[in-house]
Design a protein around this motif. Structure first.
Motif, PDB file in Angstrom:
ATOM      1  N   LEU A  60     -36.527  26.094  17.157  1.00 15.20           N
ATOM      2  CA  LEU A  60     -38.027  25.750  17.809  1.00 15.20           C
ATOM      3  C   LEU A  60     -37.981  24.425  18.880  1.00 15.20           C
ATOM      4  CD1 LEU A  60     -40.138  26.032  14.851  1.00 15.20           C
ATOM      5  CD2 LEU A  60     -40.004  27.607  16.665  1.00 15.20           C
ATOM      6  N   GLY A  61     -36.880  23.944  18.897  1.00 17.39           N
ATOM      7  CA  GLY A  61     -36.780  22.762  19.397  1.00 17.39           C
ATOM      8  C   GLY A  61     -37.378  21.586  18.804  1.00 17.39           C
ATOM      9  N   THR A  62     -37.747  21.479  17.789  1.00 18.11           N
ATOM     10  CA  THR A  62     -38.384  20.433  17.058  1.00 18.11           C
ATOM     11  C   THR A  62     -37.321  19.368  16.338  1.00 18.11           C
ATOM     12  OG1 THR A  62     -38.955  21.693  15.246  1.00 18.11           O
ATOM     13  CG2 THR A  62     -40.675  21.405  17.024  1.00 18.11           C
ATOM     14  N   ASP A  63     -36.239  19.561  16.652  1.00 16.59           N
ATOM     15  CA  ASP A  63     -34.891  18.879  15.523  1.00 16.59           C
ATOM     16  C   ASP A  63     -34.996  17.524  16.095  1.00 16.59           C
ATOM     17  OD1 ASP A  63     -33.056  18.599  13.886  1.00 16.59           O
ATOM     18  OD2 ASP A  63     -31.596  19.060  15.398  1.00 16.59           O
ATOM     19  N   GLN A  64     -35.802  16.828  16.146  1.00 20.28           N
ATOM     20  CA  GLN A  64     -36.089  15.575  16.302  1.00 20.28           C
ATOM     21  C   GLN A  64     -36.027  14.410  15.307  1.00 20.28           C
ATOM     22  OE1 GLN A  64     -36.093  14.463  19.769  1.00 20.28           O
ATOM     23  NE2 GLN A  64     -35.788  16.553  20.114  1.00 20.28           N
ATOM     24  N   PRO A  65     -35.588  13.319  15.418  1.00 20.83           N
ATOM     25  CA  PRO A  65     -35.636  12.314  14.346  1.00 20.83           C
ATOM     26  C   PRO A  65     -37.252  11.904  14.061  1.00 20.83           C
ATOM     27  CG  PRO A  65     -35.018  11.253  16.169  1.00 20.83           C
ATOM     28  CD  PRO A  65     -35.068  12.523  16.650  1.00 20.83           C
ATOM     29  N   TYR A  66     -37.390  11.521  12.667  1.00 24.94           N
ATOM     30  CA  TYR A  66     -38.488  10.744  12.295  1.00 24.94           C
ATOM     31  C   TYR A  66     -38.611   9.763  13.391  1.00 24.94           C
ATOM     32  CZ  TYR A  66     -38.999  13.983   8.260  1.00 24.94           C
ATOM     33  OH  TYR A  66     -39.356  14.959   7.574  1.00 24.94           O
ATOM     34  N   VAL A  67     -39.870   9.261  13.679  1.00 24.67           N
ATOM     35  CA  VAL A  67     -39.877   7.852  14.572  1.00 24.67           C
ATOM     36  C   VAL A  67     -40.802   7.091  13.627  1.00 24.67           C
ATOM     37  CG1 VAL A  67     -40.739   6.933  16.683  1.00 24.67           C
ATOM     38  CG2 VAL A  67     -39.569   9.192  16.684  1.00 24.67           C
ATOM     39  N   LEU A  68     -40.276   5.979  13.178  1.00 19.86           N
ATOM     40  CA  LEU A  68     -41.368   4.889  12.335  1.00 19.86           C
ATOM     41  C   LEU A  68     -41.627   3.747  13.236  1.00 19.86           C
ATOM     42  CD1 LEU A  68     -42.359   4.234   9.547  1.00 19.86           C
ATOM     43  CD2 LEU A  68     -40.113   3.037   9.166  1.00 19.86           C
ATOM     44  N   TYR A  69     -43.064   3.535  13.372  1.00 18.86           N
ATOM     45  CA  TYR A  69     -43.598   2.687  14.133  1.00 18.86           C
ATOM     46  C   TYR A  69     -43.489   1.287  12.962  1.00 18.86           C
ATOM     47  CZ  TYR A  69     -44.995   5.012  17.890  1.00 18.86           C
ATOM     48  OH  TYR A  69     -44.960   6.082  19.267  1.00 18.86           O
ATOM     49  N   ALA A  70     -42.881   0.365  13.304  1.00 20.26           N
ATOM     50  CA  ALA A  70     -42.334  -0.673  12.235  1.00 20.26           C
ATOM     51  C   ALA A  70     -42.291  -2.084  12.464  1.00 20.26           C
ATOM     52  CB  ALA A  70     -40.910  -0.205  11.857  1.00 20.26           C
ATOM     53  N   PRO A 118     -47.633   1.749   7.753  1.00 16.61           N
ATOM     54  CA  PRO A 118     -46.832   2.663   8.703  1.00 16.61           C
ATOM     55  C   PRO A 118     -47.320   3.671   9.208  1.00 16.61           C
ATOM     56  CG  PRO A 118     -47.052   3.253   6.360  1.00 16.61           C
ATOM     57  CD  PRO A 118     -47.940   1.947   6.454  1.00 16.61           C
ATOM     58  N   THR A 119     -47.044   4.072  10.329  1.00 16.13           N
ATOM     59  CA  THR A 119     -47.362   5.102  11.345  1.00 16.13           C
ATOM     60  C   THR A 119     -46.055   5.953  11.435  1.00 16.13           C
ATOM     61  OG1 THR A 119     -49.240   4.205  12.274  1.00 16.13           O
ATOM     62  CG2 THR A 119     -48.193   5.998  13.503  1.00 16.13           C
ATOM     63  N   LEU A 120     -45.925   7.270  11.381  1.00 14.73           N
ATOM     64  CA  LEU A 120     -44.777   8.029  11.489  1.00 14.73           C
ATOM     65  C   LEU A 120     -44.981   9.312  12.192  1.00 14.73           C
ATOM     66  CD1 LEU A 120     -41.827   8.379  10.087  1.00 14.73           C
ATOM     67  CD2 LEU A 120     -43.094   9.720   8.387  1.00 14.73           C
ATOM     68  N   LEU A 121     -43.998   9.528  13.123  1.00  8.88           N
ATOM     69  CA  LEU A 121     -44.172  10.711  13.790  1.00  8.88           C
ATOM     70  C   LEU A 121     -43.048  11.735  13.072  1.00  8.88           C
ATOM     71  CD1 LEU A 121     -44.043   9.818  17.931  1.00  8.88           C
ATOM     72  CD2 LEU A 121     -45.946   9.805  16.129  1.00  8.88           C
ATOM     73  N   LEU A 122     -43.705  12.886  12.982  1.00  3.70           N
ATOM     74  CA  LEU A 122     -42.468  13.782  12.404  1.00  3.70           C
ATOM     75  C   LEU A 122     -42.112  14.581  13.086  1.00  3.70           C
ATOM     76  CD1 LEU A 122     -45.102  15.727   9.747  1.00  3.70           C
ATOM     77  CD2 LEU A 122     -43.855  13.764   9.434  1.00  3.70           C
ATOM     78  N   THR A 126     -45.899  15.568  15.075  1.00  5.08           N
ATOM     79  CA  THR A 126     -47.240  15.238  14.451  1.00  5.08           C
ATOM     80  C   THR A 126     -47.077  13.762  13.758  1.00  5.08           C
ATOM     81  OG1 THR A 126     -47.151  17.303  13.369  1.00  5.08           O
ATOM     82  CG2 THR A 126     -48.755  16.102  12.112  1.00  5.08           C
ATOM     83  N   VAL A 127     -48.550  13.246  13.929  1.00  5.58           N
ATOM     84  CA  VAL A 127     -48.537  11.761  13.564  1.00  5.58           C
ATOM     85  C   VAL A 127     -48.959  11.798  12.124  1.00  5.58           C
ATOM     86  CG1 VAL A 127     -49.894   9.724  13.941  1.00  5.58           C
ATOM     87  CG2 VAL A 127     -49.218  11.068  15.905  1.00  5.58           C
ATOM     88  N   MET A 128     -48.368  11.064  11.505  1.00  4.38           N
ATOM     89  CA  MET A 128     -48.706  10.895   9.965  1.00  4.38           C
ATOM     90  C   MET A 128     -48.888   9.354   9.754  1.00  4.38           C
ATOM     91  SD  MET A 128     -48.782  13.452   7.733  1.00  4.38           S
ATOM     92  CE  MET A 128     -48.361  12.600   6.020  1.00  4.38           C
ATOM     93  N   THR A 129     -50.079   9.091   9.149  1.00  2.00           N
ATOM     94  CA  THR A 129     -50.556   7.755   8.657  1.00  2.00           C
ATOM     95  C   THR A 129     -50.658   7.871   7.166  1.00  2.00           C
ATOM     96  OG1 THR A 129     -52.747   7.557   9.234  1.00  2.00           O
ATOM     97  CG2 THR A 129     -51.280   7.019  10.815  1.00  2.00           C
ATOM     98  N   GLU A 130     -51.048   6.757   6.545  1.00  2.52           N
ATOM     99  CA  GLU A 130     -51.250   6.723   5.086  1.00  2.52           C
ATOM    100  C   GLU A 130     -50.020   6.943   4.160  1.00  2.52           C
ATOM    101  OE1 GLU A 130     -53.982   5.389   4.263  1.00  2.52           O
ATOM    102  OE2 GLU A 130     -54.726   5.536   6.133  1.00  2.52           O
TER     103      GLU A 130
END
Ligand SMILES: N[C@@H](CCC(=O)N[C@@H](CS)C(=O)NCC(=O)O)C(=O)O
Length: 274
Positions: A60-70, A118-122, A126-130
């Motif tokens: 699907l072309g979504t094979d990206q790393p997790y991106v962690l705002y740190a 933490p804020t994480l991009l899947l 998708t943006v994940m928080t909490e």
């Protein structure tokens, strides 16, 4: 401040390359060089699920790393430690100083209007928080990482209760005491003091729930131990825990001794914690 801004500057430079986790860490974490990467007979179900998901992501072309705002030593360390245990590919977007106006704050605001870590991009963007939601999601995605007891484990209800208890009760006290001017116009010191005493009382309650260790859930390690390890770096800090909450202090030290997590603790809190 209640958060550990006092980490020695540059304590983790050896592990950072251009804001990304350096190669040794990625190699250690990289599923592609590890077990269960190619399938075949004997592949465990969780490994197969992971492989199938990854192959689908690639297609699907979504094979990206997790991106962690740190920010070093802040709440992002929780998710950094979780991702390390998952062996997930991740990129760290370093945003130290994000709670003041500036480029790093703008970067974070662009994905999280609350401007919190933490804020994480899947991998699919998708943006994940909490942190608790992230913990539960990663536990589902990487069941072999041992972040949480399985849904049918008798310890699951206790785990869920403790996880939500930590983020609902203890975590907000940092937001209150770190930014008292958000809540009161005067007597900010009084607010800080009251909140800190409340936090100490909460930690004592948590300590009383732990029996017999060595982890929060007894003999089962989980993300709860990561929370304890990270949060005991924050006010009232380790010396207080050693004196007042020895079981939590012991959990923190045991968690720090986990070689899989050493790079994360060092990057965030300095070499003395490795
Ligand atoms: N409920 C959130 C709390 C996150 C949180 O409070 N993060 C702190 C840093 S440890 C933060 O970003 N504070 C900045 C602010 O609130 O402006 C979670 O569990 O992830």
């Amino acid at each position: 401040m209640d958060f550990p801004h006092s980490s020695p500057p540059g304590c983790h430079r050896v592990l950072l390359v251009g804001g990304k986790v350096a190669q040794p860490n990625r190699e250690r974490n990289g599923r592609s060089v590890g077990r269960g990467a190619t399938g075949g007979q004997g592949e465990r179900p969780a490994a197969r699920n992971f492989r199938v998901r990854r192959e689908r992501s690639r297609a699907l072309g979504t094979d990206q790393p997790y991106v962690l705002y740190a920010a070093r030593g802040w709440g992002s360390v929780l998710v950094e430690a979780m991702l390390a245990l998952c062996g997930a590919d991740m990129r760290i977007e370093q945003i130290d100083g994000f709670d003041h106006p500036g480029e790093n704050r703008s970067k974070l605001l662009a994905v999280n209007p609350l401007a919190q870590v933490p804020t994480l991009l899947l991998p699919d963007g998708t943006v994940m928080t909490e942190s608790a939601a992230i913990a539960l999601l990663l536990a589902e995605s990487f069941p072999e990482a041992g972040l949480a007891p399985a849904p049918d484990d008798v310890r699951r209800p206790i785990f869920l209760r403790h996880l939500i208890w930590l983020v609902a009760n203890i975590y907000p006290t940092f937001t209150f005491a770190d930014y008292p001017e958000r809540w009161v116009e005067r007597e900010t010191d009084r607010l800080i003091d009251t909140v800190r005493r409340h936090r100490e009382a909460l930690w004592r309650m948590f300590e009383a729930e732990i029996d017999p260790g060595p982890w929060v859930l007894g003999d089962l390690f989980s993300v709860l131990d990561i929370y304890v390890c990270a949060m005991t770096h924050w006010y009232p800090r380790r010396a207080w825990f050693e004196a007042e909450c020895p079981k939590l202090h012991a959990i923190a030290l045991a968690c720090e001794a986990d070689a899989r997590l050493s790079p994360v603790w060092t990057r965030n809190f300095g070499p003395e914690t490795a």
